[in-house]
Design a protein around this motif. Structure first.
Motif, short mmCIF file in Angstrom:
data_model
loop_
_atom_site.label_atom_id
_atom_site.label_comp_id
_atom_site.label_asym_id
_atom_site.label_seq_id
_atom_site.Cartn_x
_atom_site.Cartn_y
_atom_site.Cartn_z
N TRP A 172 0.81 -1.22 0.00
CA TRP A 172 0.00 0.00 0.00
C TRP A 172 0.84 1.27 0.00
CZ3 TRP A 172 -1.97 -4.15 3.08
CH2 TRP A 172 -3.16 -4.68 2.61
N GLY A 173 2.15 1.15 0.04
CA GLY A 173 3.00 2.32 -0.04
C GLY A 173 2.93 3.22 1.18
N LEU A 174 2.57 2.66 2.33
CA LEU A 174 2.50 3.46 3.56
C LEU A 174 3.89 3.65 4.15
CD1 LEU A 174 -0.65 1.82 5.21
CD2 LEU A 174 -0.54 3.95 3.89
N SER A 175 4.00 4.63 5.01
CA SER A 175 5.28 4.90 5.67
C SER A 175 5.66 3.73 6.55
CB SER A 175 5.17 6.18 6.49
OG SER A 175 6.35 6.38 7.24
N LYS A 176 6.90 3.27 6.42
CA LYS A 176 7.34 2.11 7.19
C LYS A 176 7.35 2.37 8.69
CE LYS A 176 10.86 -1.50 7.20
NZ LYS A 176 12.13 -1.97 6.61
N PRO A 177 7.84 3.52 9.19
CA PRO A 177 7.77 3.76 10.65
C PRO A 177 6.33 3.78 11.17
CG PRO A 177 9.35 5.24 9.64
CD PRO A 177 8.64 4.57 8.53
N LEU A 178 5.40 4.35 10.38
CA LEU A 178 4.00 4.38 10.81
C LEU A 178 3.42 2.97 10.87
CD1 LEU A 178 1.44 5.94 11.52
CD2 LEU A 178 0.99 6.15 9.07
N VAL A 179 3.71 2.16 9.86
CA VAL A 179 3.22 0.78 9.84
C VAL A 179 3.80 0.00 11.01
CG1 VAL A 179 3.22 -1.36 8.52
CG2 VAL A 179 2.88 0.81 7.35
N ALA A 180 5.06 0.23 11.33
CA ALA A 180 5.70 -0.48 12.44
C ALA A 180 5.07 -0.11 13.78
CB ALA A 180 7.20 -0.17 12.46
N ILE A 181 4.73 1.16 13.96
CA ILE A 181 4.10 1.58 15.22
C ILE A 181 2.71 0.97 15.37
CG2 ILE A 181 3.16 3.58 16.45
CD1 ILE A 181 5.45 5.22 15.38
N VAL A 182 1.92 1.02 14.30
CA VAL A 182 0.56 0.44 14.36
C VAL A 182 0.64 -1.06 14.59
CG1 VAL A 182 -1.54 0.06 13.05
CG2 VAL A 182 -0.39 2.27 12.93
N HIS A 183 1.57 -1.73 13.91
CA HIS A 183 1.72 -3.18 14.07
C HIS A 183 2.14 -3.53 15.49
CE1 HIS A 183 4.25 -6.83 14.08
NE2 HIS A 183 3.28 -7.32 13.34
N ALA A 184 3.08 -2.79 16.07
CA ALA A 184 3.52 -3.07 17.43
C ALA A 184 2.39 -2.86 18.44
CB ALA A 184 4.72 -2.18 17.78
N THR A 185 1.58 -1.82 18.22
CA THR A 185 0.45 -1.57 19.12
C THR A 185 -0.57 -2.69 19.06
OG1 THR A 185 0.79 0.81 18.80
CG2 THR A 185 -1.31 0.11 19.76
N LEU A 186 -0.92 -3.12 17.85
CA LEU A 186 -1.89 -4.22 17.70
C LEU A 186 -1.35 -5.52 18.27
CD1 LEU A 186 -3.22 -3.51 14.09
CD2 LEU A 186 -4.34 -3.00 16.26
N LEU A 187 -0.06 -5.77 18.07
CA LEU A 187 0.54 -6.99 18.61
C LEU A 187 0.53 -6.98 20.14
CD1 LEU A 187 2.02 -9.65 17.94
CD2 LEU A 187 4.17 -8.36 18.00
N ALA A 188 0.80 -5.82 20.72
CA ALA A 188 0.77 -5.71 22.18
C ALA A 188 -0.64 -5.92 22.73
CB ALA A 188 1.32 -4.35 22.60
N MET A 189 -1.63 -5.33 22.07
CA MET A 189 -3.01 -5.51 22.52
C MET A 189 -3.45 -6.96 22.41
SD MET A 189 -4.68 -2.09 20.79
CE MET A 189 -6.34 -2.59 21.22
N LEU A 190 -3.07 -7.64 21.31
CA LEU A 190 -3.42 -9.05 21.15
C LEU A 190 -2.73 -9.91 22.20
CD1 LEU A 190 -4.85 -11.19 19.40
CD2 LEU A 190 -2.76 -11.31 18.01
N SER A 191 -1.48 -9.60 22.52
CA SER A 191 -0.76 -10.37 23.53
C SER A 191 -1.35 -10.17 24.91
CB SER A 191 0.72 -9.97 23.52
OG SER A 191 1.30 -10.17 22.25
#
Length: 335
Positions: A172-191
């Motif tokens: 999707w051509g999104l910013s890599k730092p932004l994608v990493a932050i969103v992914h880390a937040t979702l992973l933490a919530m799931l854990s």
């Protein structure tokens, strides 16, 4: 004029040692946080401790009054023996005498707490041979556990973090730092949901004397490897399926520790946290001796190159230069 010079020198001094000042502020902040925790714990827990002491004194006094044939010295000797045994996980109560601390499943649970450095402390080796073996077992097992966890987390990170972030970034051509932050937040919530909230609800249902807060407290203390030992599951009297329950808790602790390490590693790979860590690190600088050697080698190479060029020039002049003849009669061959 002098004040401006002094201020400029102070600014230059601070800028030249910026990482050192950041490190000093980090140390002071950590000490302040440590003292803050001590003040809060003392102010919250000290009244409860005082109240418990008063209740125990009152119960002891009442017991001695009701049993005048028993002296206070004999009672204290008995209580000391009972408390010493309780520190090793052995209780004299009738409802707790049926639970053994060193059957296979309990020993497996103890070994997992030793290797993961959780160490609840509710059970400890009784014999000298057990204590010696615990030392040897830990010396070999703790580095082995670190190697095992590192290898497992490294492989999980490829599929749980790096590939999903790269796929979304390229797809999707999104910013890599932004994608990493969103992914880390979702992973933490799931854990948190899968290894804290759901297990806390299960423990509060299986353990008779635990509420949801106490169950969540046990999950956090265990997976963060703090292991205070004030709450240990499967120790209640007449626990149903105790062996299977202990094995399930052991598996939960190992899987939960792996997931916590994956989440921490995911956050550590964020670009913002990398920049924050660099603020407190020493900058890598070339040693003075290495610079001197490099400069000396450069000068030597330059000198040798100049000499070689000069020598080549002299040879060229010897073989290529031809004397100029003013007339044909000057040629010795013609003469």
């Amino acid at each position: 004029m002098l004040q401006s010079l002094a201020s400029n020198s102070c600014v230059r001094l601070i800028q030249s040692h910026k990482s050192t000042w950041y490190f000093v502020s980090l140390v002071l902040g950590y000490l302040f946080y440590l003292i803050f925790g001590a003040v809060v714990f003392s102010s919250v827990e000290l009244p409860y401790e005082d109240r418990l002491r008063q209740n125990l004194r009152a119960m002891k006094k009442q017991f001695l009054q009701e049993n005048e044939c028993l002296s206070e010295e004999r009672l204290e000797r008995f209580l000391k023996e009972a408390l010493d045994a309780s520190n090793y996980g052995v209780s004299i109560l009738n409802n707790a005498s049926a639970n053994w601390n060193w059957d296979f499943t309990s020993a497996l649970f103890f070994a997992s707490t030793v290797l993961s450095t959780t160490g609840y402390g509710h059970t400890a080796p009784l014999s000298d041979g057990g204590k010696a073996f615990c030392i040897i077992y830990s010396v070999i097992g703790i580095p082995f556990t670190l190697l095992f966890l590192t290898a497992v987390v490294q492989r999980i990170m490829v599929f749980s973090t790096r590939r999903p972030v790269m796929y979304i970034h390229t797809r999707w051509g999104l910013s890599k730092p932004l994608v990493a932050i969103v992914h880390a937040t979702l992973l933490a919530m799931l854990s948190v949901s899968c290894f804290f909230l759901i297990p806390a609800a299960i423990f509060s249902a299986l353990e008779e004397n635990w509420n949801f807060l106490e169950s969540f407290y046990f999950c956090f203390i265990s997976l963060s490897t703090i292991g205070l030992g004030d709450y240990v599951p499967g120790e209640a009297a007449n626990q149903r399926f105790r062996e299977l329950y202990k094995v399930g808790i052991t598996v939960y602790l190992i899987l939960g520790l792996i997931v916590m390490l994956v989440v921490l590693e995911t956050f550590c790979e964020l670009q913002q946290l990398k920049q924050l860590r660099k603020m407190f690190y020493l900058k890598k600088e070339k040693p003075h001796d290495r610079l001197s050697i490099l400069e000396h080698d450069h000068l030597s190479f330059t000198t040798v190159s100049n000499r070689a060029a000069a020598h080549s020039e002299d040879k060229t002049q010897q073989f290529v230069s031809v004397p100029t003849l003013s007339s044909p009669n000057d040629d010795p061959m013609i003469q």
